[in-house]
Write a protein that holds these residues in place. Sequence first.
Motif, short mmCIF file in Angstrom:
data_model
loop_
_atom_site.label_atom_id
_atom_site.label_comp_id
_atom_site.label_asym_id
_atom_site.label_seq_id
_atom_site.Cartn_x
_atom_site.Cartn_y
_atom_site.Cartn_z
N UNK A 152 -16.71 19.02 -5.48
CA UNK A 152 -16.02 20.22 -5.99
C UNK A 152 -14.59 20.31 -5.47
N UNK A 153 -14.39 20.10 -4.15
CA UNK A 153 -13.03 20.22 -3.61
C UNK A 153 -12.15 19.06 -4.06
N UNK A 154 -12.78 17.95 -4.42
CA UNK A 154 -11.99 16.84 -4.95
C UNK A 154 -11.27 17.25 -6.23
N UNK A 155 -11.90 18.08 -7.06
CA UNK A 155 -11.23 18.56 -8.27
C UNK A 155 -9.97 19.36 -7.91
N UNK A 156 -10.08 20.16 -6.85
CA UNK A 156 -8.93 20.94 -6.40
C UNK A 156 -7.82 20.03 -5.89
N UNK A 157 -8.21 19.01 -5.15
CA UNK A 157 -7.22 18.09 -4.61
C UNK A 157 -6.52 17.33 -5.75
N UNK B 115 -19.45 12.15 1.72
CA UNK B 115 -19.42 13.43 2.44
C UNK B 115 -18.04 13.77 2.97
N UNK B 116 -17.04 12.94 2.66
CA UNK B 116 -15.71 13.08 3.26
C UNK B 116 -14.65 13.14 2.18
N UNK B 117 -13.67 14.03 2.37
CA UNK B 117 -12.43 13.97 1.60
C UNK B 117 -11.27 13.94 2.59
N UNK B 118 -10.37 13.01 2.40
CA UNK B 118 -9.18 12.87 3.25
C UNK B 118 -8.07 13.70 2.63
N UNK B 119 -7.41 14.49 3.46
CA UNK B 119 -6.43 15.45 2.94
C UNK B 119 -5.43 15.76 4.04
N UNK B 120 -4.24 16.24 3.71
CA UNK B 120 -3.25 16.52 4.75
C UNK B 120 -3.63 17.70 5.66
N UNK C 241 0.85 -1.20 0.00
CA UNK C 241 0.00 0.00 0.00
C UNK C 241 0.88 1.25 0.00
N UNK C 242 1.64 1.38 -1.08
CA UNK C 242 2.58 2.49 -1.20
C UNK C 242 2.34 3.28 -2.48
N UNK C 243 1.15 3.16 -3.03
CA UNK C 243 0.84 3.79 -4.32
C UNK C 243 -0.20 4.90 -4.13
N UNK C 244 -0.57 5.52 -5.25
CA UNK C 244 -1.65 6.49 -5.19
C UNK C 244 -2.91 5.85 -4.59
N UNK C 245 -3.68 6.66 -3.92
CA UNK C 245 -4.99 6.23 -3.45
C UNK C 245 -6.05 6.99 -4.25
N UNK C 246 -7.34 6.63 -4.12
CA UNK C 246 -8.36 7.51 -4.70
C UNK C 246 -8.15 8.94 -4.20
N UNK C 247 -8.43 9.91 -5.04
CA UNK C 247 -8.14 11.30 -4.67
C UNK C 247 -8.86 11.73 -3.40
N UNK C 248 -10.04 11.20 -3.16
CA UNK C 248 -10.77 11.53 -1.93
C UNK C 248 -10.26 10.75 -0.72
N UNK C 249 -9.45 9.73 -0.95
CA UNK C 249 -8.99 8.87 0.13
C UNK C 249 -9.62 7.50 0.03
N UNK C 250 -9.03 6.56 0.74
CA UNK C 250 -9.57 5.21 0.75
C UNK C 250 -11.02 5.22 1.22
N UNK D 288 -5.87 18.30 -8.67
CA UNK D 288 -4.96 19.16 -9.44
C UNK D 288 -3.88 19.80 -8.56
N UNK D 289 -3.85 19.46 -7.28
CA UNK D 289 -2.80 19.99 -6.39
C UNK D 289 -1.97 18.83 -5.84
N UNK D 290 -2.43 18.20 -4.77
CA UNK D 290 -1.62 17.15 -4.13
C UNK D 290 -1.95 15.74 -4.62
N UNK D 291 -2.98 15.59 -5.43
CA UNK D 291 -3.47 14.31 -5.96
C UNK D 291 -4.24 13.52 -4.91
N UNK D 292 -3.57 13.19 -3.80
CA UNK D 292 -4.24 12.44 -2.73
C UNK D 292 -3.38 12.55 -1.47
#
Length: 390
Positions: free
Chosen positions: A258-263, A97-102, A66-75, A265-269
Amino acid sequence: MELRLNFVLSKRVINVSESATVSTSAKAAKMTAEGRKIINFGVGEPDFTTPAGEINYAFEKAKEGFTHYTPSKGYVELRTKISKKINNNIHSLNADNIIVTPTKFAINLAVMAIADEGDEIIIPEPYFLSYPEICRIYGVKPVEVPTNDDFSLNLERIENSITPRTRGIIISNPANPTGKVFSTDEIKALQKLCIDEEIYFIQDQIYEELVFDGKIQDIVEMDPEMNHTILISGFSKSYAMTGWRIGYLASSREFIGAVDKLQQQTITCAPSISQMAAIYALDDDESPKAMKEVFRKRRELVYNMIRDIKGLNLIKPEGAFYVFPSYDLNISSVEFCKKILDSKGLLLTPGSAFGKQGEGHFRISYALSEDKLKEGIALLASFMDEQSKI
């Protein structure tokens, strides 16, 4: 012939200030490297190591691949667990209803999504020092509104600050730097105001597991679809996972889309390994409870010691791991903190870093051992005694 490079910086960079907490900690590290003994009361993270269960689970998952890209919203597993935590067997939020982000990037996502350049976001003072700077990064005007003397919300001032350009109101609850836990009535009134005005209510509850008095109002209750509500939280403070940089944002499905599009195009996931640690953490009820009790004990120690120091005044914090005393000296908070650092080797964060209302205050983090807290507050008492004789 000498070549010269001219670096042209954007207004975005020029208009944003350094983080006072990061820069003061860097200064303390430099002084320590030079041989000075420094007690750092500016630190904004638990002094615990991430619990072993979280570390081991993430490590094993990394070995499994589990060291690869994840879905942009998170697992999906993590987002589902987060939604269940927020629901508390009452509401019907789900992974959509959730987006996982740093962690702090959730604030960036919220500001980018709700406000255009020239729009406004209201920020009650004293505030987490990154709120206005994040607004400025995106050309959004931070509108700073003082709270009452006890740091409770002044709804009249907030309402009078709303303009046609207002897009939202952001608070931290429990509050950094004051440790204030806003009452149910305050939050309901503020949230109703946002719904009535058709703006967003943003509650950053990163310290939600560190509430000693009162409780955090359930902000989904008044807005079940979260059409005007954004909840921000994470694992940094409750699970001592600051270095994992993992948090989340909850809102309506449309907003998350909407914020998933921003994620994307910025940090990916968010980092895959950090998400795995978070999955484990949501089943770990004991570690946050144990840390909370340590912080509760430290709060009592710090509060009781500081209130006995002549020239200092302190409202007892109800959550987080900070105290925010005021002082009677006729100097700025920056000068106060500089003098005590130079003379005593005690690093404090100046209150002005948290807004104009913070002037005349300083912030102490009690995320240190009891021995260091006792030593540092003894230095503070000595400094105040010396200043009273000048």
